[in-house]
Design a protein around this motif. Structure first.
Motif, PDB file in Angstrom:
ATOM      1  N   GLN A  36      69.883  -8.150  78.304  1.00  0.00           N
ATOM      2  CA  GLN A  36      70.175  -8.158  76.865  1.00  0.00           C
ATOM      3  C   GLN A  36      69.290  -7.174  76.115  1.00  0.00           C
ATOM      4  O   GLN A  36      69.754  -6.486  75.198  1.00  0.00           O
ATOM      5  CB  GLN A  36      69.984  -9.557  76.310  1.00  0.00           C
ATOM      6  CG  GLN A  36      71.080 -10.489  76.746  1.00  0.00           C
ATOM      7  CD  GLN A  36      70.913 -11.874  76.196  1.00  0.00           C
ATOM      8  OE1 GLN A  36      69.868 -12.214  75.670  1.00  0.00           O
ATOM      9  NE2 GLN A  36      71.963 -12.672  76.324  1.00  0.00           N
ATOM     10  N   GLY A  38      77.477  -3.207  73.739  1.00  0.00           N
ATOM     11  CA  GLY A  38      78.190  -4.470  73.604  1.00  0.00           C
ATOM     12  C   GLY A  38      78.697  -4.982  74.935  1.00  0.00           C
ATOM     13  O   GLY A  38      78.608  -6.180  75.232  1.00  0.00           O
ATOM     14  N   THR A  77      83.288 -13.898  64.879  1.00  0.00           N
ATOM     15  CA  THR A  77      82.318 -12.818  65.093  1.00  0.00           C
ATOM     16  C   THR A  77      83.025 -11.488  65.335  1.00  0.00           C
ATOM     17  O   THR A  77      82.587 -10.445  64.835  1.00  0.00           O
ATOM     18  CB  THR A  77      81.425 -13.162  66.294  1.00  0.00           C
ATOM     19  OG1 THR A  77      81.065 -14.522  66.234  1.00  0.00           O
ATOM     20  CG2 THR A  77      80.185 -12.322  66.290  1.00  0.00           C
ATOM     21  N   THR A  78      84.121 -11.529  66.137  1.00  0.00           N
ATOM     22  CA  THR A  78      84.886 -10.303  66.363  1.00  0.00           C
ATOM     23  C   THR A  78      85.360  -9.722  65.037  1.00  0.00           C
ATOM     24  O   THR A  78      85.222  -8.521  64.770  1.00  0.00           O
ATOM     25  CB  THR A  78      86.099 -10.601  67.267  1.00  0.00           C
ATOM     26  OG1 THR A  78      85.666 -11.354  68.384  1.00  0.00           O
ATOM     27  CG2 THR A  78      86.751  -9.334  67.733  1.00  0.00           C
ATOM     28  N   GLY A 118      82.511  -8.128  62.889  1.00  0.00           N
ATOM     29  CA  GLY A 118      82.135  -6.770  63.275  1.00  0.00           C
ATOM     30  C   GLY A 118      83.086  -5.741  62.697  1.00  0.00           C
ATOM     31  O   GLY A 118      82.665  -4.715  62.142  1.00  0.00           O
ATOM     32  N   ILE A 175      76.051  -0.922  65.389  1.00  0.00           N
ATOM     33  CA  ILE A 175      75.799  -2.363  65.452  1.00  0.00           C
ATOM     34  C   ILE A 175      77.099  -3.138  65.258  1.00  0.00           C
ATOM     35  O   ILE A 175      77.378  -4.104  65.984  1.00  0.00           O
ATOM     36  CB  ILE A 175      74.752  -2.757  64.395  1.00  0.00           C
ATOM     37  CG1 ILE A 175      73.383  -2.196  64.785  1.00  0.00           C
ATOM     38  CG2 ILE A 175      74.658  -4.267  64.258  1.00  0.00           C
ATOM     39  CD1 ILE A 175      72.335  -2.349  63.723  1.00  0.00           C
ATOM     40  N   ALA A 176      77.931  -2.686  64.295  1.00  0.00           N
ATOM     41  CA  ALA A 176      79.200  -3.375  64.054  1.00  0.00           C
ATOM     42  C   ALA A 176      80.092  -3.319  65.289  1.00  0.00           C
ATOM     43  O   ALA A 176      80.678  -4.328  65.701  1.00  0.00           O
ATOM     44  CB  ALA A 176      79.910  -2.754  62.856  1.00  0.00           C
ATOM     45  N   ILE A 182      78.717  -5.726  67.978  1.00  0.00           N
ATOM     46  CA  ILE A 182      79.048  -7.138  67.709  1.00  0.00           C
ATOM     47  C   ILE A 182      80.489  -7.422  68.122  1.00  0.00           C
ATOM     48  O   ILE A 182      80.781  -8.397  68.835  1.00  0.00           O
ATOM     49  CB  ILE A 182      78.851  -7.448  66.211  1.00  0.00           C
ATOM     50  CG1 ILE A 182      77.363  -7.423  65.853  1.00  0.00           C
ATOM     51  CG2 ILE A 182      79.437  -8.811  65.865  1.00  0.00           C
ATOM     52  CD1 ILE A 182      77.116  -7.512  64.366  1.00  0.00           C
ATOM     53  N   THR A 183      81.420  -6.532  67.701  1.00  0.00           N
ATOM     54  CA  THR A 183      82.834  -6.760  67.998  1.00  0.00           C
ATOM     55  C   THR A 183      83.102  -6.757  69.497  1.00  0.00           C
ATOM     56  O   THR A 183      83.788  -7.644  70.012  1.00  0.00           O
ATOM     57  CB  THR A 183      83.693  -5.680  67.313  1.00  0.00           C
ATOM     58  OG1 THR A 183      83.429  -5.713  65.932  1.00  0.00           O
ATOM     59  CG2 THR A 183      85.147  -5.909  67.560  1.00  0.00           C
ATOM     60  N   THR A 216      80.995  -7.236  72.047  1.00  0.00           N
ATOM     61  CA  THR A 216      80.393  -8.396  72.713  1.00  0.00           C
ATOM     62  C   THR A 216      81.283  -9.629  72.568  1.00  0.00           C
ATOM     63  O   THR A 216      81.654 -10.271  73.560  1.00  0.00           O
ATOM     64  CB  THR A 216      79.014  -8.697  72.091  1.00  0.00           C
ATOM     65  OG1 THR A 216      78.221  -7.521  72.139  1.00  0.00           O
ATOM     66  CG2 THR A 216      78.327  -9.799  72.832  1.00  0.00           C
ATOM     67  N   ALA A 217      81.647  -9.944  71.299  1.00  0.00           N
ATOM     68  CA  ALA A 217      82.426 -11.162  71.064  1.00  0.00           C
ATOM     69  C   ALA A 217      83.800 -11.060  71.715  1.00  0.00           C
ATOM     70  O   ALA A 217      84.302 -12.043  72.281  1.00  0.00           O
ATOM     71  CB  ALA A 217      82.559 -11.406  69.571  1.00  0.00           C
TER      72      ALA A 217
END
Lengths: 81, 138
Positions: free
Chosen positions: B22, B43, B74-75, B78, B117-118, B121-122, B124-125
């Motif tokens: 991570q 991600g 969360t998706t 992002g 970052i956005a 996040i997308t 990963t989720a």
């Protein structure tokens, strides 16, 4: 670029791809596909495309392999054709 | 060993590896604007760390912390952050996603970092929810 290294990597890539299509056991096929991704990644690095190689290593060899393994476990392990 | 229970070596190694994986994912996201890597790759790395945790310790442990609704939210968050940054640039009188208009120093780098970052996040989720769907599929 070193053409001898290119030739070896290309040969291994083609061998892995042919093996993944030919083999009867689907789990073996998934592992061969993962090896195919690894050699593809090395080829990208060799050609200077580090960003593409990064994606290939993270997604091709990592995530899709796990997803394929889960699918094989959920369905059947033997190839039907 | 009961069926469904993993070997202690597999469990321990998976748990030990997860924080390092991570941390590397976060490094890849944070340095995406200046070196190879970026939001998508980072991600994918963070998501595969959670998949590793699920493989090592059983999926139930991971499932308790991630509900499908939270993953979907969360998706979307992002994507909203990505699009929202573009709209903020639009409101400041520049083109869509023209980071140079942001009122901070090094606006281009900061804007690109926020975008990375956005995207992280997308991705990963989304990858965790794909894994969730596959594992819970009957």
């Amino acid at each position: 670029m070193i053409w001898q290294l290119d030739l070896i990597l290309l040969g291994l890539t083609v061998a892995c791809a042919l093996g993944a299509v030919q083999v009867r056991d689907l789990l073996t096929s998934v592992v061969l596909l993962s090896a195919f991704s690894l050699f593809m990644c090395l080829l990208w690095i060799e050609m200077g495309a580090v960003d593409v190689a990064f994606t290939e290593a993270a997604v091709g060899a990592g995530v899709t392999t796990v997803l394929f393994v889960v699918v094989v476990l959920k369905t059947e392990r033997e190839s039907q054709d | 060993m009961k069926p469904g229970e993993r070997d202690i070596i597999i469990r321990t190694v998976c748990r030990l590896l997860v924080p390092f994986v991570q941390l590397f994912g976060l490094y890849v996201i944070m340095h995406g604007h200046s070196s190879p890597g970026g939001g998508f790759q980072g991600g994918a790395i963070i998501a595969s760390s959670f998949i590793l945790l699920a493989m090592g310790g059983g999926y139930d442990e991971v499932k308790r912390r991630f509900s499908l609704g939270a993953l979907t939210a969360t998706t979307s968050a992002g994507v909203l952050l990505y699009a929202g940054l573009g709209v903020v640039c639009l409101m400041l009188g520049a083109n869509y996603l023209d980071y140079a208009a942001l009122p901070v120093s090094d606006a281009r780098s900061v804007g690109m970092l926020l975008i990375e970052i956005a995207v992280g996040i997308t991705v990963t989720a989304a990858i965790i929810s794909i894994f969730h769907d596959l594992v819970t599929f009957e």
